[in-house]
Design a protein around this motif. Structure first.
Motif, PDB file in Angstrom:
ATOM      1  N   ALA A 168       0.831  -1.212   0.000  1.00 19.00           N
ATOM      2  CA  ALA A 168       0.000   0.000   0.000  1.00 19.00           C
ATOM      3  C   ALA A 168       0.861   1.255   0.000  1.00 19.00           C
ATOM      4  O   ALA A 168       0.537   2.244  -0.674  1.00 19.00           O
ATOM      5  CB  ALA A 168      -0.917  -0.012   1.226  1.00 19.00           C
TER       6      ALA A 168
ATOM      7  N   GLY B 199      -5.935  -6.318  -4.319  1.00 19.08           N
ATOM      8  CA  GLY B 199      -7.206  -5.711  -3.926  1.00 19.08           C
ATOM      9  C   GLY B 199      -7.175  -5.035  -2.574  1.00 19.08           C
ATOM     10  O   GLY B 199      -7.521  -3.852  -2.438  1.00 19.08           O
ATOM     11  N   TYR B 200      -6.742  -5.765  -1.549  1.00 14.13           N
ATOM     12  CA  TYR B 200      -6.729  -5.211  -0.198  1.00 14.13           C
ATOM     13  C   TYR B 200      -5.742  -4.057  -0.040  1.00 14.13           C
ATOM     14  O   TYR B 200      -6.105  -2.988   0.469  1.00 14.13           O
ATOM     15  CB  TYR B 200      -6.457  -6.323   0.820  1.00 14.13           C
ATOM     16  CG  TYR B 200      -6.244  -5.819   2.217  1.00 14.13           C
ATOM     17  CD1 TYR B 200      -7.312  -5.418   3.009  1.00 14.13           C
ATOM     18  CD2 TYR B 200      -4.963  -5.723   2.755  1.00 14.13           C
ATOM     19  CE1 TYR B 200      -7.116  -4.936   4.291  1.00 14.13           C
ATOM     20  CE2 TYR B 200      -4.758  -5.239   4.035  1.00 14.13           C
ATOM     21  CZ  TYR B 200      -5.834  -4.851   4.796  1.00 14.13           C
ATOM     22  OH  TYR B 200      -5.642  -4.368   6.056  1.00 14.13           O
TER      23      TYR B 200
ATOM     24  N   CYS C 203      -7.053  -0.810  -1.410  1.00 14.31           N
ATOM     25  CA  CYS C 203      -8.056  -0.172  -0.552  1.00 14.31           C
ATOM     26  C   CYS C 203      -7.379   0.555   0.613  1.00 14.31           C
ATOM     27  O   CYS C 203      -7.797   1.651   1.003  1.00 14.31           O
ATOM     28  CB  CYS C 203      -9.043  -1.213  -0.015  1.00 14.31           C
ATOM     29  SG  CYS C 203     -10.205  -1.836  -1.235  1.00 14.31           S
TER      30      CYS C 203
ATOM     31  N   ALA D 174      -5.972   3.762  -0.670  1.00 11.55           N
ATOM     32  CA  ALA D 174      -7.018   4.761  -0.886  1.00 11.55           C
ATOM     33  C   ALA D 174      -7.413   5.429   0.428  1.00 11.55           C
ATOM     34  O   ALA D 174      -7.608   6.655   0.473  1.00 11.55           O
ATOM     35  CB  ALA D 174      -8.236   4.113  -1.540  1.00 11.55           C
ATOM     36  N   LEU D 175      -7.521   4.645   1.492  1.00 14.54           N
ATOM     37  CA  LEU D 175      -7.899   5.220   2.786  1.00 14.54           C
ATOM     38  C   LEU D 175      -6.753   6.049   3.362  1.00 14.54           C
ATOM     39  O   LEU D 175      -6.985   7.106   3.964  1.00 14.54           O
ATOM     40  CB  LEU D 175      -8.287   4.099   3.752  1.00 14.54           C
ATOM     41  CG  LEU D 175      -9.255   4.474   4.882  1.00 14.54           C
ATOM     42  CD1 LEU D 175     -10.531   5.076   4.321  1.00 14.54           C
ATOM     43  CD2 LEU D 175      -9.586   3.239   5.723  1.00 14.54           C
TER      44      LEU D 175
ATOM     45  N   VAL E 261      -9.977  -0.767   7.108  1.00 17.11           N
ATOM     46  CA  VAL E 261     -10.482  -1.469   5.920  1.00 17.11           C
ATOM     47  C   VAL E 261     -11.024  -2.840   6.303  1.00 17.11           C
ATOM     48  O   VAL E 261     -12.116  -3.242   5.874  1.00 17.11           O
ATOM     49  CB  VAL E 261      -9.373  -1.600   4.856  1.00 17.11           C
ATOM     50  CG1 VAL E 261      -9.796  -2.570   3.750  1.00 17.11           C
ATOM     51  CG2 VAL E 261      -9.063  -0.244   4.237  1.00 17.11           C
TER      52      VAL E 261
ATOM     53  N   PHE F 137     -14.993  -4.036   5.951  1.00 17.94           N
ATOM     54  CA  PHE F 137     -15.387  -5.196   5.150  1.00 17.94           C
ATOM     55  C   PHE F 137     -15.921  -6.321   6.036  1.00 17.94           C
ATOM     56  O   PHE F 137     -16.818  -7.064   5.626  1.00 17.94           O
ATOM     57  CB  PHE F 137     -14.215  -5.685   4.308  1.00 17.94           C
ATOM     58  CG  PHE F 137     -14.052  -4.932   3.015  1.00 17.94           C
ATOM     59  CD1 PHE F 137     -14.945  -5.114   1.977  1.00 17.94           C
ATOM     60  CD2 PHE F 137     -13.013  -4.041   2.851  1.00 17.94           C
ATOM     61  CE1 PHE F 137     -14.804  -4.420   0.782  1.00 17.94           C
ATOM     62  CE2 PHE F 137     -12.853  -3.341   1.657  1.00 17.94           C
ATOM     63  CZ  PHE F 137     -13.752  -3.527   0.622  1.00 17.94           C
TER      64      PHE F 137
ATOM     65  N   SER G 143      -6.279  -9.607   4.463  1.00 18.61           N
ATOM     66  CA  SER G 143      -7.282  -9.492   3.395  1.00 18.61           C
ATOM     67  C   SER G 143      -8.501 -10.386   3.578  1.00 18.61           C
ATOM     68  O   SER G 143      -9.418 -10.355   2.756  1.00 18.61           O
ATOM     69  CB  SER G 143      -6.628  -9.817   2.044  1.00 18.61           C
ATOM     70  OG  SER G 143      -6.164 -11.167   2.012  1.00 18.61           O
TER      71      SER G 143
ATOM     72  N   MET H  67     -12.064  -8.580   3.654  1.00 16.84           N
ATOM     73  CA  MET H  67     -12.433  -8.064   2.335  1.00 16.84           C
ATOM     74  C   MET H  67     -12.842  -9.194   1.405  1.00 16.84           C
ATOM     75  O   MET H  67     -13.860  -9.110   0.702  1.00 16.84           O
ATOM     76  CB  MET H  67     -11.270  -7.276   1.745  1.00 16.84           C
ATOM     77  CG  MET H  67     -11.558  -6.721   0.357  1.00 16.84           C
ATOM     78  SD  MET H  67     -10.168  -5.739  -0.256  1.00 16.84           S
ATOM     79  CE  MET H  67     -10.796  -5.322  -1.901  1.00 16.84           C
TER      80      MET H  67
ATOM     81  N   LEU I 137     -13.418  -8.830  -8.427  1.00 13.65           N
ATOM     82  CA  LEU I 137     -12.763  -8.184  -7.285  1.00 13.65           C
ATOM     83  C   LEU I 137     -12.254  -9.224  -6.290  1.00 13.65           C
ATOM     84  O   LEU I 137     -11.166  -9.059  -5.717  1.00 13.65           O
ATOM     85  CB  LEU I 137     -13.739  -7.229  -6.599  1.00 13.65           C
ATOM     86  CG  LEU I 137     -14.142  -6.002  -7.425  1.00 13.65           C
ATOM     87  CD1 LEU I 137     -15.230  -5.202  -6.703  1.00 13.65           C
ATOM     88  CD2 LEU I 137     -12.939  -5.120  -7.723  1.00 13.65           C
TER      89      LEU I 137
ATOM     90  N   THR J 284      -8.171 -10.217  -4.967  1.00 14.68           N
ATOM     91  CA  THR J 284      -7.906 -10.091  -3.527  1.00 14.68           C
ATOM     92  C   THR J 284      -7.153 -11.289  -2.964  1.00 14.68           C
ATOM     93  O   THR J 284      -6.261 -11.123  -2.138  1.00 14.68           O
ATOM     94  CB  THR J 284      -9.230  -9.907  -2.769  1.00 14.68           C
ATOM     95  OG1 THR J 284      -9.923  -8.777  -3.311  1.00 14.68           O
ATOM     96  CG2 THR J 284      -8.990  -9.669  -1.282  1.00 14.68           C
TER      97      THR J 284
END
Length: 393
Positions: free
Chosen positions: A72, A98-99, A102, A105-106, A120, A124, A166, A169, A195, A199
């Motif tokens: 990330a 995927g995870y 996210c 993004a946060l 996150v 989820f 993950s 999610m 999606l 992940t």
């Protein structure tokens, strides 16, 4: 002069609003309360068990969480990595995007990466609890949905729903896919299948279940003129492509098409052996081990398999039981570090169905204490695994 035909009118606007409010209260808010209560108790146990030289937040972001947070924050590694002796070691390319995307993004909104990873998972996990309740009420009734929500939150490694991993999610995406399939919303199911495949590797199990249900729908629909066939096919093909697409990307990045599998087998010690190592682990553990965690891992591995087969024999909705069989197969069919198996079995959702069916018929005065006891045991086990147990999960 008035016509003899009567005009059809819908329910009054006030009744529709009231129905929506009742739906939200009963089928969204109640599962969220179940999830929140479980998280509170489990995190309280983590706080009580954590060692003085550590902290709750550090225990929620340990081991593989570090790799997710590195992806990330810094992106993926660009090639194989080796230790000083020249042996290949594990790196971030083993983990699907995927995870961590996210989390990124946060974090972009201003949260520290570690906190973003936890948030996150909590979001989820809450969504997955609502979704398994909604799926349960479609498969049987409201009571069954509530029991499944409690069991989902109470499983031995539900601590993952609070950690920077993950699993939460992935569970939410698979449940959203299954619920969309049950509603016949193929493109929505396909999108969630894609999606899920981005992940975790287990997304391939979800895609295969979706493809089988799509094929069955197309085949049975041939007898009904006007039945759409394109949407199920598009959904299945899109979902089936997602996991191989990531494998291909990793292969191109590493300069060899089998790069992801080389990284898994040589860097992380995980390879397909069709269950030989799992059988050896279970038999040797039951014969010689005196440790709590190995014995618990072996029991969970065997018990989950029994429940997955029981769900098939009980004739629950077959796309979900097929997914459960395939997901379970991805866990037992690979060699590796077996004390992590309870965590890897969290997405095997069909294992909850026979337990829920057995409990749901009990009287409330019996059902509630049973669910409370199961929840407390699950909360303690997960807290123990990340505070007292010294090795990776």
């Amino acid at each position: 002069m008035t016509s003899g035909a009567t005009e059809r009118v819908g329910p009054p606007a006030g009744d529709a609003v009231g129905a929506r409010r009742e739906f939200v209260l009963r089928h969204v808010l109640v599962p969220l309360v179940i999830f929140a209560a479980n998280r509170f108790v489990q995190l309280l146990l983590v706080w009580a068990l954590v060692k003085p030289d550590s902290s709750v937040s550090s225990r929620l972001t340990i081991w593989d969480a570090d790799f997710f947070l590195r992806i990330a924050r810094d992106g993926y590694d660009r090639g194989f990595q080796y230790d000083p002796s020249g042996h290949l070691v594990g790196n971030t390319l083993a983990f699907f995007p995927g995870y961590p995307m996210c989390v990124r993004a946060l974090a972009f909104l201003g949260l520290p990466y570690a906190l973003a990873g936890i948030v996150v998972s909590l979001l989820f996990g809450a969504a997955a609890t609502v979704l398994i309740h909604l799926l349960g009420r479609r498969l049987r009734d409201d009571r069954f949905g509530y029991v499944l929500a409690v069991l989902f939150c109470a499983q031995p490694m539900s601590i993952m729903f609070s950690m920077a991993y993950s699993e939460a999610m992935f569970c939410a995406l698979v449940l959203a896919m299954l619920l969309a399939m049950h509603h016949g919303r193929w493109l929505t199911a396909g999108a969630f299948g894609v999606l899920a495949g981005l992940t975790r590797t287990t997304g391939l199990a979800a895609a295969l279940a979706l493809a089988a249900y799509a094929a069955w729908s197309i085949w049975t629909g041939r007898r009904e003129p006007g039945t759409p066939r394109v949407r199920p096919a598009v959904a299945a093909l899109a979902a089936l492509a997602s996991v191989p697409a990531y494998w291909l990307w990793v292969g191109l990045r590493l300069g060899r098409l089998d790069g992801w599998f080389v990284q898994q087998s040589q860097g992380w010690g995980t390879k397909i052996d069709w269950g030989a190592a799992s059988i050896d682990f279970v038999t040797s553990t039951f014969r010689t081990s005196d440790g709590l965690v190995p014995v618990a891992a072996a029991l969970i591995l065997v018990g989950t398999g029994v429940l997955v087969v029981a769900a098939v024999l009980a004739r629950f909705w077959w796309p979900m039981t097929l997914y459960g069989l395939l997901a379970y197969g991805t866990v037992v069919g690979a060699a590796g570090y077996f004390n992590s198996r309870p965590r890897l079995l969290v997405p095997v959702l069909s294992a909850l169905l026979p337990v829920g069916a057995a409990l749901v018929t009990a009287r409330t005065r019996v059902l509630v204490p049973c669910l409370v006891g199961i929840s407390l045991l699950g909360c303690w086990f997960g807290a123990y695994m990340i505070t007292v147990w010294p090795y990776t999960i």
